[in-house]
Design a protein around this motif. Structure first.
Motif, PDB file in Angstrom:
ATOM      1  N   LEU B 231       0.809  -1.222   0.000  1.00  0.00           N
ATOM      2  CA  LEU B 231       0.000   0.000   0.000  1.00  0.00           C
ATOM      3  C   LEU B 231       0.842   1.272   0.000  1.00  0.00           C
ATOM      4  N   ILE B 232       2.057   1.162   0.507  1.00  0.00           N
ATOM      5  CA  ILE B 232       2.861   2.383   0.581  1.00  0.00           C
ATOM      6  C   ILE B 232       3.849   2.487  -0.582  1.00  0.00           C
ATOM      7  N   CYS B 244       0.453   6.755  -6.517  1.00  0.00           N
ATOM      8  CA  CYS B 244      -0.301   8.020  -6.568  1.00  0.00           C
ATOM      9  C   CYS B 244       0.651   9.191  -6.782  1.00  0.00           C
ATOM     10  N   TYR B 245       1.769   9.200  -6.035  1.00  0.00           N
ATOM     11  CA  TYR B 245       2.680  10.345  -6.153  1.00  0.00           C
ATOM     12  C   TYR B 245       3.456  10.361  -7.455  1.00  0.00           C
ATOM     13  N   LEU B 276       9.252   8.533  -0.843  1.00  0.00           N
ATOM     14  CA  LEU B 276       8.655   7.207  -1.033  1.00  0.00           C
ATOM     15  C   LEU B 276       9.600   6.292  -1.805  1.00  0.00           C
ATOM     16  N   ALA B 277      10.437   6.874  -2.652  1.00  0.00           N
ATOM     17  CA  ALA B 277      11.339   6.053  -3.454  1.00  0.00           C
ATOM     18  C   ALA B 277      12.538   5.584  -2.638  1.00  0.00           C
ATOM     19  N   ASN B 278      12.919   6.389  -1.641  1.00  0.00           N
ATOM     20  CA  ASN B 278      14.179   6.096  -0.959  1.00  0.00           C
ATOM     21  C   ASN B 278      14.036   5.397   0.382  1.00  0.00           C
ATOM     22  N   ARG B 279      12.808   5.203   0.825  1.00  0.00           N
ATOM     23  CA  ARG B 279      12.686   4.545   2.130  1.00  0.00           C
ATOM     24  C   ARG B 279      12.211   3.122   1.948  1.00  0.00           C
ATOM     25  N   PHE B 296       2.162  11.833   6.337  1.00  0.00           N
ATOM     26  CA  PHE B 296       1.806  11.755   4.926  1.00  0.00           C
ATOM     27  C   PHE B 296       0.466  12.447   4.655  1.00  0.00           C
ATOM     28  N   ILE B 297      -0.525  12.141   5.517  1.00  0.00           N
ATOM     29  CA  ILE B 297      -1.846  12.751   5.315  1.00  0.00           C
ATOM     30  C   ILE B 297      -1.745  14.274   5.371  1.00  0.00           C
TER      31      ILE B 297
END
Lengths: 477, 313
Positions: B231-232, B244-245, B276-279, B296-297
């Motif tokens: 989901l993340i 989404c991003y 989101l790409a690096n974690r 995030f929200i």
């Protein structure tokens, strides 16, 4: 009530004597030979089509729903080529005169000096806009889009019932009705040579572009200003903006800076040159007119007066919609064009004149009484169809404010065969052609909107009062 | 284009996306609550559904208890709930009508048709079957609307703003599911509480329509940390935050390029995308899943306001 007092009306299909007129011969065969089930299928298809495209219309004062379909009747109304040629000539003449008249009364007032029309009819007219006196307008034109309501009484005579020089509506129905008919009955179009109306949006765009202020860029930015989606004619505004490929703006989308109008876009402000506004004068600029208007654009009139933007129609055209001014139109046409009017006026009693008032009061049961600045069929008395109480109410109103009213004989408007619950029956119709005036000339697509009074015997065709519409065919001669 | 037009396009998409999200929550919750309680089926699922729908605060003002029927009514039709499915469709349609000319006729047909269909449910007492059909109808609406947009719109700013609405809303929705359910998504190092939670995990996957996708991606039985990962971080999963991003950033860049001007919205989106790409999911658990989701929200909301300030007003 009206039934026993009904006058014999000219029927568009069968005249007075029941003999089918040539223009309707093929339609009559079609009506006779098509199975009834086929008609009911087609009618429901038309209904679905209109509902799907969202061509709805809101009725003020109707709490049931904010959106309603105007009933559409599938039997077309036919006008022959020669009939249209005469109408077209008359419409151009009348609109030319209207523009000259407005230029005159906001300028030199020659018509008042020549005593064509009484002074107070202009000066005390609610539609006469003091801010427009001696105010030049782009290209000296006021009425760029006119809807002239026409009725027919026999084989030869068409009368102008009223001029709509403010923001006439209904043209989207003219266009959509034709689209629906083309879809439902292609074989009928193969049998008749029907003049197309689909070039109206192009004609309108060309007209609007021709009206840009002389200082505007070569490619003027034209927008359509709507009061918003709760306006009764919103569908039409959005339809036209789409067909013309122009932005549909609301008041809040525009702002004025240094007497120039801009619209707010995702890329910042963009200059606006021509505004086809579908908002009444009163609401268009809270700084100039009604301060409580939330629909308009503050400062718009200052930009307009500075000549930096064209408003179509011009501000102050309401004066010529006035029904007492209407009664002078034959003289007005003659005065400005030097020609005999091609289109007749309905004989009109001006209640402001004591003799006329007396006659009107004595004959209320036979006359149609209208408010001089009413529209949409509101504030009107149709004597032969009115109750005693309604007549008495009008008698009081007339005595109280005679100058607020005119009266006309009840015309036997022509009828046209129409589908009703019991089958096909004659119903009264009128016609609203649309006349466009640009700096490069007059354009008038053949046809217009035919409105039909769906109630038996009713003469009120307004959609706000339960009227319907038909496709209007001008046959290519 | 007019700022108001862009604004309406953006919100039409957001509301349609939200309506579908609500429909999915109801569908997944109905399934879970029908299980015997020894498998995790419990009435408490309904209050969890209300929270996931973002109505945790207003629901108790109108209902004493969250039951299948009260929650269905509240989330589908209640006039007391500004984010009910009905309200979402009505607001979307009203926005669409105001900018009718910026939509293609297919998109308008989809929304207007749904709005007309909605009237059939007016004032009717609905059975469980009726609700089932209603949920299907809402899902079909978003598919038709989205598909029409994808298949018929010109690739210009109108399309990009409409897509932005979809993905900003979707990111918010996925994050909300995580926010409500984070306590069942335990890291690999924690002892898992048994079969009860299994049905919670599958419910989460159903809510984002990713139950089958999960198996294709991980090829193993359902593990809570992998559900969180999917989901993340998983860019293949169209409802993941990363996906989404990726889209938000792509469409904002398209707008920026065509206007030859970048702004704070583009920068914010790129920053979130690179986070989101690096974690990795293990870092997230180390710092706390709940904190991550809360941040995030908030960031996503801020992006929404920034887009609005930059383009829509």
């Amino acid at each position: 009530m009206g039934a026993n007092r009904r006058m014999a009306a000219f029927d568009e299909m069968s005249g007075f004597d029941g003999a089918t007129r040539d223009a309707y011969a093929k339609l009559e065969t079609w009506l006779k030979t098509t199975p009834p089930e086929e008609f009911s299928t087609r009618r429901s298809q038309a209904d679905v089509f209109f509902r799907r495209i969202g061509i709805t219309f809101a009725v003020y004062g109707d709490e049931q729903s904010t959106e309603r379909l105007i009933p559409f009747d599938i039997i077309p109304r036919v006008i022959t080529g020669p009939e249209w040629a005469r109408l077209d000539r008359g419409l151009r003449q009348r609109v030319t005169a209207l523009n000259m008249f407005l230029k005159d009364i906001y300028g030199p007032k020659e018509c008042l000096k020549a005593r064509i029309i009484p002074d107070d009819l202009i000066y005390r007219n609610a539609g006469y806009c003091l801010q427009m006196i001696n105010q030049p307008v782009p290209h000296d034109l006021y009425v760029h889009i006119a809807g002239i309501d026409i009725v027919r009484v026999d084989a030869d005579n068409f009368y102008v019932l009223e001029d709509n020089a403010r923001t006439p509506s209904g043209v989207s129905y003219m266009l959509e009705n034709r689209e629906v008919m083309l879809r439902l009955f292609p074989e009928l179009f193969a049998q008749h040579r029907v003049a197309p109306v689909e070039n109206y949006p192009d004609a309108l765009l060309a007209t609007l572009r021709s009206l840009a202020p002389r200082t505007a860029a070569k490619d003027p930015n034209v927008v359509l200003l709507t009061p918003g989606q709760f306006n009764s004619a919103f569908y039409e505004h959005s339809f036209l903006a789409d067909k013309l490929g122009i932005e549909l703006v609301e008041g809040t989308d525009l702002f004025v800076r240094d007497e120039v109008v801009y619209m707010r876009t995702t890329q910042g402000p963009k200059r606006v040159d021509v505004i086809y506004r579908r908002i009444d004068d009163d609401y268009i600029d809270p700084l100039a007119f009604r301060a409580d208007s939330v629909l308009g654009v503050p400062g718009l009139i200052s930009a307009y007066k500075a000549g930096n933007v064209t408003l179509t129609n011009a501000v102050g055209t309401g004066v010529s919609d006035d029904k007492a001014v209407y009664s002078y139109m034959p003289e007005i046409v003659k005065f400005y064009t030097g020609e005999e009017p091609v289109l007749k006026n309905v004989p009109t009693f001006r209640c402001r004149e004591p003799d006329a008032l007396k006659y009107v009061l004595d004959n209320l049961g036979d006359l149609v009484v209208k408010e001089v600045n009413g529209s949409g069929g509101y504030g009107m008395l149709v004597g032969p169809h009115a109750t005693k109480a309604q007549i008495e109410t009008f008698r009081k109103k007339l005595k109280h404010e005679p100058e607020g009213f005119i009266a006309q004989p009840t015309l036997a408007l022509s009828t046209c065969p129409t589908f009703v619950a019991s089958g096909v029956a004659p119903r009264h119709v009128d016609l609203r052609p649309f006349v466009l005036t640009g700096s490069d000339g007059i354009r008038c697509v053949p046809g217009g909107l035919t409105r039909v009074a769906l109630k038996d015997g009713s003469l009120v065709v307004n959609s706000s009062q339960g009227g319907g519409t038909k496709d209007t065919w001008v046959l290519d001669a | 284009m007019l700022s108001r037009t862009a604004d309406s396009l953006y919100w039409v998409s957001r509301y349609v996306e939200r309506a579908e999200y609500l429909a999915r929550i109801l569908e997944a919750t109905t399934r879970l609550s029908n299980l015997p309680s020894s498998y995790g089926g419990a009435a408490s699922e309904w209050i969890s559904a209300v929270k996931t729908a973002g109505c945790g605060e207003i629901f108790p003002q109108h209902h004493d208890s969250a039951t299948e029927s009260s929650v269905h009514h509240f989330l589908c039709f209640s006039p007391d709930n500004p984010s009910s499915i009905r309200n979402c469709i009505e607001v979307a349609r009203s926005n669409a009508r105001a900018v009718r000319t910026a939509l293609t006729s297919e998109m308008w047909d989809a929304l207007n048709g749904a709005w007309l269909e909605l009237k059939k449910y007016d004032g009717k007492k609905l059975t469980r079957d009726d609700y089932g059909r209603f949920i299907e109808f809402v899902k079909a609406l978003s598919l038709t609307f989205d598909g029409s947009a994808y298949r018929t719109m010109l690739r210009s700013d109108a399309y990009w703003f409409s897509r932005l609405g979809v993905y900003v809303e979707r990111a918010d929705n996925t994050a909300r599911i995580l926010d409500v359910k984070y306590h069942v998504l335990l890291p690999e190092t924690e002892k898992v509480g048994g079969s009860l939670d299994y049905f919670q995990w599958t419910t989460i996957l159903r809510e984002v329509s990713a139950l089958t996708a999960y198996h294709w991606v991980y090829r193993e039985s359902i593990k809570p940390w992998l559900v969180a990962d999917l989901l993340i971080f998983n860019r293949q999963m169209p409802r993941s935050l990363a996906s989404c991003y990726e889209n938000i950033s792509r469409f904002l860049d398209a707008i920026g390029d065509s206007y030859s001007r970048q702004g704070p919205a583009q920068r914010m989106a790129r920053k979130t995308l690179s986070t989101l790409a690096n974690r990795k999911i293990t870092d997230i658990y180390d710092h706390g899943l709940h904190e991550f989701i809360t941040d995030f929200i908030n960031d996503n909301n801020r992006l929404g306001s920034t887009i609005s300030e930059q383009y829509l007003i």
